[in-house]
Each structure stands twice: as structure tokens, then as C-alpha cells.
Design an enzyme around this catalytic site. Structure first.
Site, PDB file in Angstrom:
ATOM      1  N   TRP A 112       0.800  -1.116  -0.053  1.00  0.00           N
ATOM      2  CA  TRP A 112      -0.067  -0.166   0.111  1.00  0.00           C
ATOM      3  C   TRP A 112       0.753   1.220  -0.004  1.00  0.00           C
ATOM      4  O   TRP A 112       0.437   2.306  -0.576  1.00  0.00           O
ATOM      5  CB  TRP A 112      -0.907   0.018   1.038  1.00  0.00           C
ATOM      6  CG  TRP A 112      -1.872  -1.273   1.160  1.00  0.00           C
ATOM      7  CD1 TRP A 112      -1.809  -2.090   2.025  1.00  0.00           C
ATOM      8  CD2 TRP A 112      -2.731  -1.562  -0.068  1.00  0.00           C
ATOM      9  NE1 TRP A 112      -2.609  -3.248   1.640  1.00  0.00           N
ATOM     10  CE2 TRP A 112      -3.451  -2.607   0.380  1.00  0.00           C
ATOM     11  CE3 TRP A 112      -3.198  -1.137  -1.157  1.00  0.00           C
ATOM     12  CZ2 TRP A 112      -4.337  -3.462  -0.277  1.00  0.00           C
ATOM     13  CZ3 TRP A 112      -4.390  -1.656  -1.951  1.00  0.00           C
ATOM     14  CH2 TRP A 112      -4.752  -2.654  -1.533  1.00  0.00           C
TER      15      TRP A 112
ATOM     16  N   ASP B  45      -1.504   6.678   6.629  1.00  0.00           N
ATOM     17  CA  ASP B  45      -2.523   5.796   6.201  1.00  0.00           C
ATOM     18  C   ASP B  45      -2.776   4.775   7.448  1.00  0.00           C
ATOM     19  O   ASP B  45      -1.938   3.826   7.281  1.00  0.00           O
ATOM     20  CB  ASP B  45      -2.452   4.907   4.828  1.00  0.00           C
ATOM     21  CG  ASP B  45      -3.405   4.132   4.355  1.00  0.00           C
ATOM     22  OD1 ASP B  45      -4.315   3.756   4.960  1.00  0.00           O
ATOM     23  OD2 ASP B  45      -3.081   3.458   3.358  1.00  0.00           O
TER      24      ASP B  45
ATOM     25  N   LYS C 202     -12.208  -2.044   7.929  1.00  0.00           N
ATOM     26  CA  LYS C 202     -11.652  -2.920   8.812  1.00  0.00           C
ATOM     27  C   LYS C 202     -12.188  -2.684  10.049  1.00  0.00           C
ATOM     28  O   LYS C 202     -12.787  -3.489  10.599  1.00  0.00           O
ATOM     29  CB  LYS C 202     -10.043  -2.697   8.752  1.00  0.00           C
ATOM     30  CG  LYS C 202      -9.218  -3.308   7.490  1.00  0.00           C
ATOM     31  CD  LYS C 202      -9.311  -2.769   6.373  1.00  0.00           C
ATOM     32  CE  LYS C 202      -8.158  -3.459   5.614  1.00  0.00           C
ATOM     33  NZ  LYS C 202      -8.204  -3.052   4.269  1.00  0.00           N
TER      34      LYS C 202
END
Length: 360
Positions: A102, A172, A196
Site C-alpha cells: 500500500w 494511512d 476494517k
């Protein structure tokens, strides 16, 4: 009510209590005779839901008043572009620490916008660890330093963050926000896809210092400017109302659980069950992450014997454990144990791991 033993990485498990509450109010939210998806986002009933979500985040995360809480669509992936578009200017550089897929994607998007510098990386050791803080040397012209706080694919997590930086730290936190206590003031901006720990997919939470919003970005399209969301309480256009409603219920649930101090302790206990099963297996299970970088959210491991690994995953599936296959890019096994995964489900998985080893 039967609930799956759900270890999916995202979209992930939701608290049963949240889903039950949503089901109860599904056809008649706030006595309107409508479902939340049918409400006008300009109605007083929805505006109350919206405000509850903002204030719930402020309370749980102790967000100071000089930070804005924004709701944006497009997932963390859109933030990979919005961040450099808003903060990278001529003769400045976006600094990135690479700890997995990511952060690589975030850097790739920023490279399309302006000057970037990958200032630290653990790719050479297959992303088994987080860089030492002493190895992070920012450039003189850095506009910001970007990190990914938890790496779902490789199972690593930042446990301490860079401090006393001359530029904003942007994180992030898609996969570990709300899992532990953090000091918001360490960051210029935090962003997180909801799927999540926060709720269902469809909304991204952005927590951003007001000074960053004040930058002149009128050259950007309206919907790509943070000030558009800040100036309109994230209601410039129609927001993802259902996702925000469910987010508000998740925040209420987290508060009822005792807040982040209790949630953090529970997450530590859950992770310990699985890491103990790995460490006490005499090499039968091999953890991917180095011990000082292990994630409390995503436990990644392999079996020393690949044939047994395939049998383990099949046997686990047959026993009702869902989502234990590692990410398609690296394979292996992964147990995602976000806030909503009950502690007894994690304990059952640890016991299954021990039993499988003994019977192999």
C-alpha cells in the site's frame, strides 16, 4: 444466532451488536418510516447521524479542535492522489517510507503528481519489519512524510512514530485506526478506509489539521480539495449515508466496550494467542514479520511444509474458519483480527493451530 469465524482482511467482520441494531431500525430510522438509505442527506434526521459520527470519532480518538474530521469517498486509494495534489508544490518533495504494497501504491500515485523521495524501505527483507526511526532521514524540501501504519499483506505495524518532524506526518491508518490509543497531535493528517475497524466499505475518514486545509489549492477540481469537505461538513455532495450511519453505530459500540484503552488490551490478548501458537510450534509455523514489528491486526505466517500448508488452509475452512488465505501476492496464511473479531474466535483458531500441528 450463528456467526462465521470471520478472519477476512477487508471488508472484514462487523460487530454483531451493530448489525443487530441496524437490522432493528432498518425500515424505520428515527421514526421516519424510511430506511437510512432513503433519507435526504439534508434532512435533520440524517444530519444528526452525520454529526454523531463526527463527534464519536472526536471522543474516542481525543481529536483536538484544530483538526477537522472529514468523510470522503474513493477509499484510501483516492487519498494516494489527493495528498500530493493538495500538498506537493513546486520545489517540494513528498517523502515516503515503504513498508509494503500500500505504501508502494501511495508513492506510485504521488510520482504522477510531483517530486517524491522514498526515504526508507524494508523491501529488501521482504517487508518483514518496520524501519528503525534512526534510519528515516527526510529531505530538506519535504512537504510531508507519508507512512502506512499497519501493513495488512505482510503483517507488520508501526508501534512508535517519527516525532519532532519539520514537516507534517501523514499516516494511512486504514487497517489499525481505532485499535489502540494514539496521539493525534503527532500527525498532520490521518486517513482510513472504513472497511476494517470502522464499519463497511464506502467511506474514508480523514482527520486533518486545519493549517493544512488553508493552503491555496483552487486550481484543483472542487471534489479533490480538502477544504471543500471541511467548509461543507462533508456534505458538499451526497455522502455515503449508509456507511456513515453504520460507522456511527460502530463508534457507539466501541464506546460501550470501554473505549480504546480496553479495546487495545483486548487486541493485544488476541494477537498473543496466535503469536504464541506460532512461536511455540518448534518451526512448524513460521511468522512472516520480525517480532518487534508484528501487527496486532494481521497475523501472517507460513507452514514449513507447503503441502501441509495447503492441507491446513483446507482443514481450517472445513472447520468454519473464513478468510485465512494469505494475500494473493504472497500466499501463505493470514488471520485478520480487527476489533470486531471476538476474542473467543481468535482463541479457537489458536487451539485449532495447535491441534493441527499435533495431528500432523
Amino acid at each position: 444466532m450463528k456467526r462465521a469465524l470471520n478472519f477476512n482482511a477487508g471488508p472484514a467482520a462487523m460487530p454483531a451488536e451493530v448489525l443487530q441494531k441496524a437490522e432493528k431500525n432498518w425500515l424505520n430510522i428515527a421514526d421516519t418510516g424510511m430506511a437510512v438509505m432513503e433519507l435526504s442527506h439534508r434532512s435533520k434526521e440524517y444530519e444528526q447521524i452525520h454529526e454523531n459520527a463526527i463527534q464519536g470519532l472526536r471522543k474516542l480518538l481525543s481529536i483536538p479542535n484544530d483538526y477537522e474530521v472529514l468523510f470522503i469517498q474513493g477509499g484510501a486509494s483516492l487519498q494516494f492522489s489527493m495528498i500530493p495534489m493538495n500538498f506537493l508544490h513546486e520545489n517540494t518533495s513528498g517523502n515516503y517510507v515503504l513498508t509494503g504494497s500500500w505504501s508502494e501504491k501511495a508513492l506510485k500515485e504521488a510520482q504522477k503528481i510531483g517530486i517524491t523521495a522514498p526515504i526508507a524501505s524494508t523491501k529488501k527483507n521482504s517487508y518483514r519489519s518496520i524501519p528503525q526511526l534512526s534510519d528515516i532521514n527526510t529531505t530538506e524540501n519535504a512537504a510531508y512524510l507519508h507512512i502506512t501504519s499497519n501493513n495488512t499483506i505482510y503483517g507488520t505495524q508501526w508501534h512508535t512514530f517519527p516525532t519532532q518532524l519539520p514537516m507534517p506526518l501523514i499516516a494511512d491508518m486504514s487497517s489499525d485506526i481505532l485499535s489502540k490509543q494514539i496521539d493525534i497531535r503527532q500527525f498532520g493528517m490521518i486517513y482510513a478506509g472504513a472497511q476494517k475497524n470502522l464499519g463497511p466499505s464506502g467511506v474514508t475518514v480523514v482527520i486533518i489539521h486545519k493549517d493544512l486545509i488553508l493552503q491555496d489549492n483552487d486550481h484543483l477540481p472542487t471534489m479533490l480539495q480538502y477544504k471543500t469537505y471541511a467548509n461543507n461538513s462533508s456534505l458538499y455532495n451526497t455522502p455515503p449515508t449508509l456507511a456513515i450511519y453504520l460507522l456511527s453505530l460502530v463508534l457507539e459500540w466501541a464506546e460501550e466496550k470501554g473505549g480504546l484503552q480496553i479495546i487495545e488490551k483486548t487486541n493485544e490478548n488476541k494477537a498473543k494467542y496466535l503469536y504464541d501458537a506460532i512461536d511455540e510450534s518448534d518451526g512448524f509455523y513460521l511468522g512472516h514479520a520480525e517480532k518487534n514489528s508484528r501487527s496486532l491486526m494481521n497475523v501472517t505466517f507460513n507452514l514449513a511444509d507447503k503441502e501441509k500448508e495447503a492441507l491446513f488452509l483446507q482443514s481450517a475452512s472445513d472447520a468454519g474458519f473464513i478468510g485465512l488465505n494469505g494475500h494473493r501476492s504472497i500466499g501463505g496464511c493470514r488471520a485478520s483480527i480487527y476489533n470486531a473479531v471476538p476474542e473467543d474466535h481468535v482463541y479457537k483458531l489458536a487451539q485449532f493451530m495447535k491441534s493441527f500441528k499435533q495431528n500432523s
